[in-house]
Motif scaffolding. Structure first.
Motif, mmCIF file in Angstrom:
data_model
loop_
_atom_site.group_PDB
_atom_site.id
_atom_site.type_symbol
_atom_site.label_atom_id
_atom_site.label_comp_id
_atom_site.label_asym_id
_atom_site.label_seq_id
_atom_site.Cartn_x
_atom_site.Cartn_y
_atom_site.Cartn_z
ATOM 1 N N UNK A 73 0.846 -1.195 0.000
ATOM 2 C CA UNK A 73 0.000 0.000 0.000
ATOM 3 C C UNK A 73 0.879 1.242 0.000
ATOM 4 N N UNK A 74 0.283 2.368 -0.417
ATOM 5 C CA UNK A 74 1.064 3.598 -0.555
ATOM 6 C C UNK A 74 0.200 4.829 -0.369
ATOM 7 N N UNK A 75 0.867 5.979 -0.306
ATOM 8 C CA UNK A 75 0.191 7.271 -0.361
ATOM 9 C C UNK A 75 1.103 8.243 -1.092
ATOM 10 N N UNK A 107 -12.129 8.140 -7.016
ATOM 11 C CA UNK A 107 -11.627 9.325 -7.709
ATOM 12 C C UNK A 107 -10.243 9.693 -7.156
ATOM 13 N N UNK A 108 -9.779 8.872 -6.236
ATOM 14 C CA UNK A 108 -8.481 9.105 -5.608
ATOM 15 C C UNK A 108 -7.605 7.880 -5.760
ATOM 16 N N UNK A 109 -7.238 7.283 -4.638
ATOM 17 C CA UNK A 109 -6.330 6.145 -4.653
ATOM 18 C C UNK A 109 -7.038 4.816 -4.737
ATOM 19 N N UNK A 110 -6.229 3.782 -4.945
ATOM 20 C CA UNK A 110 -6.722 2.414 -5.004
ATOM 21 C C UNK A 110 -6.597 1.843 -6.396
ATOM 22 N N UNK A 111 -6.026 0.636 -6.475
ATOM 23 C CA UNK A 111 -5.897 -0.057 -7.753
ATOM 24 C C UNK A 111 -5.827 -1.549 -7.469
ATOM 25 N N UNK A 114 -4.090 -0.924 -2.021
ATOM 26 C CA UNK A 114 -4.709 0.320 -1.558
ATOM 27 C C UNK A 114 -3.729 1.489 -1.659
ATOM 28 N N UNK A 115 -4.273 2.672 -1.919
ATOM 29 C CA UNK A 115 -3.448 3.874 -1.921
ATOM 30 C C UNK A 115 -4.302 5.073 -1.539
ATOM 31 N N UNK A 169 -6.292 15.752 3.509
ATOM 32 C CA UNK A 169 -5.390 15.029 4.406
ATOM 33 C C UNK A 169 -5.889 13.621 4.750
ATOM 34 N N UNK A 170 -7.188 13.461 4.856
ATOM 35 C CA UNK A 170 -7.756 12.174 5.258
ATOM 36 C C UNK A 170 -8.119 11.335 4.038
ATOM 37 N N UNK A 171 -7.956 10.011 4.123
ATOM 38 C CA UNK A 171 -8.434 9.159 3.032
ATOM 39 C C UNK A 171 -9.932 9.359 2.827
ATOM 40 N N UNK A 172 -10.361 9.376 1.561
ATOM 41 C CA UNK A 172 -11.795 9.500 1.295
ATOM 42 C C UNK A 172 -12.464 8.141 1.512
ATOM 43 N N UNK A 173 -13.782 8.101 1.355
ATOM 44 C CA UNK A 173 -14.524 6.870 1.657
ATOM 45 C C UNK A 173 -14.069 5.687 0.816
ATOM 46 N N UNK A 174 -13.811 5.894 -0.477
ATOM 47 C CA UNK A 174 -13.356 4.791 -1.322
ATOM 48 C C UNK A 174 -11.980 4.297 -0.884
#
Length: 194
Positions: free
Chosen positions: A108-110, A150-154, A158-159, A167-172
């Motif tokens: 996982x990453x950010x 619309x943000x991270x994840x593939x 997880x990303x 700053x906070x991860x969104x719901x997805x």
């Protein structure tokens, strides 16, 4: 009961937030999540400052004792961060002993921008884990959030896309991190049964 090591490096907190969401997913299955981090490296031209770690530093015994591994890093030019790479480079004895062979791993990453190298960072983290003989666990397309994010994840893992306004991860991103932790823990438990 499976014991899953959540090993991460986080400089600005985004990867640490993901680590905690993954740990929540792991623990939702009844498995134990052990959070560990790695120390900062001193870079040429900088002075070392004491690091206040949110979690204990990883030991080689943590690798020996885990039934699965979640491995997380911020994006650094499309690659894993140097402190995490430094740690994994120190695991030659564990590689020779086969300590991690057959254990499942999730990466996982950010990072700070949508097309800033999240997928290549995830892939770069998979490479040493494959050399260790680990079984890579991704996110299948049956996860609804993979289709709406619309943000991270593939499918690679997880990303989280972080910025000053986000700053906070969104719901997805949260859903995918928790789902990744659950999937990793369930696979670790199934492999324990054998």
């Amino acid at each position: 009961m499976a014991e899953v090591l959540v090993l991460y490096y986080s400089r600005h907190g985004g990867t640490r937030k993901m680590a905690r969401l993954i740990a929540r997913g792991i623990e939702s299955t009844g498995a134990v999540a052990t959070l560990r981090t790695v120390p900062e490296l001193v870079v040429a031209g900088e002075t070392a400052t004491p690091q206040q770690a949110d979690d204990p530093f990883v030991t080689l015994d943590d690798l020996k004792n885990c039934d699965g591994l979640a491995f997380g890093s911020p994006v650094r030019f499309g690659n894993m961060a140097a402190p995490l790479k430094h740690f994994i480079d120190s695991t030659s004895k564990e590689w020779l002993a086969g300590t991690l062979i057959g254990k499942p791993a999730l990466v996982f990453t950010s990072g700070s921008m949508l097309h800033g190298g999240q997928e290549t960072t995830l892939q770069s983290m998979m490479l040493p884990l494959l050399h260790h003989g680990m079984v890579i666990v991704g996110l299948p397309h049956s996860e609804p959030a993979l289709h709406s994010t619309q943000g991270g994840g593939s499918p690679y893992g997880p990303s989280h896309i972080t910025s000053e306004s986000r700053r906070q991860p969104d719901n997805d991103e949260k859903d995918l991190a928790i789902a990744g932790g659950k999937r990793l823990a369930m696979i670790a438990a199934k492999l324990q049964e054998r």
